[in-house]
Design a protein around this motif. Structure first.
Motif, PDB file in Angstrom:
ATOM      1  N   THR A  63      40.826  39.030  51.459  1.00  0.00           N
ATOM      2  CA  THR A  63      40.099  40.173  52.016  1.00  0.00           C
ATOM      3  C   THR A  63      39.234  40.862  50.969  1.00  0.00           C
ATOM      4  OG1 THR A  63      42.049  41.552  51.678  1.00  0.00           O
ATOM      5  CG2 THR A  63      41.736  40.614  53.875  1.00  0.00           C
ATOM      6  N   TYR A  64      39.687  40.924  49.745  1.00  0.00           N
ATOM      7  CA  TYR A  64      38.859  41.547  48.701  1.00  0.00           C
ATOM      8  C   TYR A  64      37.657  40.675  48.353  1.00  0.00           C
ATOM      9  CZ  TYR A  64      37.185  43.361  44.321  1.00  0.00           C
ATOM     10  OH  TYR A  64      36.364  43.842  43.337  1.00  0.00           O
ATOM     11  N   VAL A  65      37.885  39.404  48.145  1.00  0.00           N
ATOM     12  CA  VAL A  65      36.817  38.504  47.695  1.00  0.00           C
ATOM     13  C   VAL A  65      35.756  38.328  48.777  1.00  0.00           C
ATOM     14  CG1 VAL A  65      36.351  36.142  46.934  1.00  0.00           C
ATOM     15  CG2 VAL A  65      38.315  37.352  46.036  1.00  0.00           C
ATOM     16  N   ARG A  66      36.145  38.406  50.035  1.00  0.00           N
ATOM     17  CA  ARG A  66      35.189  38.231  51.138  1.00  0.00           C
ATOM     18  C   ARG A  66      34.122  39.323  51.137  1.00  0.00           C
ATOM     19  NH1 ARG A  66      35.224  34.954  55.274  1.00  0.00           N
ATOM     20  NH2 ARG A  66      37.341  34.273  54.908  1.00  0.00           N
ATOM     21  N   GLU A  67      34.421  40.494  50.606  1.00  0.00           N
ATOM     22  CA  GLU A  67      33.472  41.608  50.573  1.00  0.00           C
ATOM     23  C   GLU A  67      32.511  41.562  49.383  1.00  0.00           C
ATOM     24  OE1 GLU A  67      32.965  43.898  52.919  1.00  0.00           O
ATOM     25  OE2 GLU A  67      34.419  42.754  54.086  1.00  0.00           O
ATOM     26  N   LEU A  68      32.716  40.635  48.488  1.00  0.00           N
ATOM     27  CA  LEU A  68      31.854  40.550  47.310  1.00  0.00           C
ATOM     28  C   LEU A  68      30.489  39.964  47.655  1.00  0.00           C
ATOM     29  CD1 LEU A  68      34.386  39.198  44.672  1.00  0.00           C
ATOM     30  CD2 LEU A  68      33.540  41.529  44.891  1.00  0.00           C
ATOM     31  N   LEU A 113      36.164  41.202  38.397  1.00  0.00           N
ATOM     32  CA  LEU A 113      36.918  40.531  39.454  1.00  0.00           C
ATOM     33  C   LEU A 113      38.365  40.303  39.009  1.00  0.00           C
ATOM     34  CD1 LEU A 113      37.083  39.050  42.180  1.00  0.00           C
ATOM     35  CD2 LEU A 113      36.259  37.004  41.001  1.00  0.00           C
ATOM     36  N   LYS A 114      38.542  39.868  37.780  1.00  0.00           N
ATOM     37  CA  LYS A 114      39.884  39.626  37.237  1.00  0.00           C
ATOM     38  C   LYS A 114      40.703  40.916  37.207  1.00  0.00           C
ATOM     39  CE  LYS A 114      40.272  36.758  33.834  1.00  0.00           C
ATOM     40  NZ  LYS A 114      40.483  36.038  32.572  1.00  0.00           N
ATOM     41  N   GLU A 115      40.089  42.020  36.782  1.00  0.00           N
ATOM     42  CA  GLU A 115      40.786  43.307  36.747  1.00  0.00           C
ATOM     43  C   GLU A 115      41.191  43.761  38.142  1.00  0.00           C
ATOM     44  OE1 GLU A 115      38.104  45.958  34.752  1.00  0.00           O
ATOM     45  OE2 GLU A 115      39.106  45.663  32.833  1.00  0.00           O
ATOM     46  N   GLU A 116      40.273  43.649  39.096  1.00  0.00           N
ATOM     47  CA  GLU A 116      40.569  44.066  40.473  1.00  0.00           C
ATOM     48  C   GLU A 116      41.688  43.231  41.082  1.00  0.00           C
ATOM     49  OE1 GLU A 116      39.646  46.529  42.600  1.00  0.00           O
ATOM     50  OE2 GLU A 116      38.670  47.453  40.872  1.00  0.00           O
TER      51      GLU A 116
END
Length: 166
Positions: A119-124, A138-141
């Motif tokens: 769900t997080y990566v889909r919004e990038l 991205l790694k931190e998030e």
């Protein structure tokens, strides 16, 4: 005789003047010797003294190597403006844990971890992943999100095996 006394007087004056020069040389040599000895002692203290501490460090048990858990591969389409070409992101991720016993604690929560990542990566957007700074963010998030999902277990790091944007 007067000449001898004059020469003797001059010699006596020279003899009186010579000892202060010798004392000055002696003082300079003593100060130089103290400086050399002090420098040698300081060098020993800073460089060689730490070698004795290493013997104590060797007695301690070596640190445990970290453990790693593979996350199922993630492939999503990135958010883009209407009319733009659709781009895809494929990630192969590994989670770094401090201890091996934490692997068993994390395995039951792996579907939740995959869902949070998806769900997080889909919004990038593709621009969010530009350069090493984008990948670092991205790694931190992902680390922050996985730690929230698997609490009280702590993940040390999210490591990328593969990051492909097509």
């Amino acid at each position: 005789m007067a000449e001898n006394e004059a020469e003797g007087g001059a010699a006596a004056e020279g003899a009186e003047a010579a000892p202060p020069k010798n004392k000055l040389k002696l003082i300079i040599m003593a100060v130089g010797l103290l400086a050399v000895l002090g420098g040698g002692a300081a060098t020993w203290f800073f460089f060689f003294r730490h070698g004795a501490d290493e013997h104590h460090a060797e007695a301690a048990p070596p640190p445990k190597p970290p453990s790693f858990v593979d996350v199922p591969d993630i492939m999503v389409n990135l958010a883009g403006a209407p009319g733009e070409r659709v781009q895809y992101l494929r990630l192969k991720i590994v989670l770094e844990l401090k201890e091996e016993k934490q692997i068993e604690a994390i395995k039951p929560t792996m579907p939740r971890v995959t869902d949070i990542f998806q769900t997080y990566v889909r919004e990038l957007r593709p621009s969010d992943l530009n350069g090493s700074a984008g990948i670092f963010r991205l790694k931190e998030e992902l680390t922050k999100r996985v730690n929230a999902a698997v609490a009280p277990v702590q993940v040390s790091a999210v490591l990328f095996k593969e990051v492909v944007i097509q």
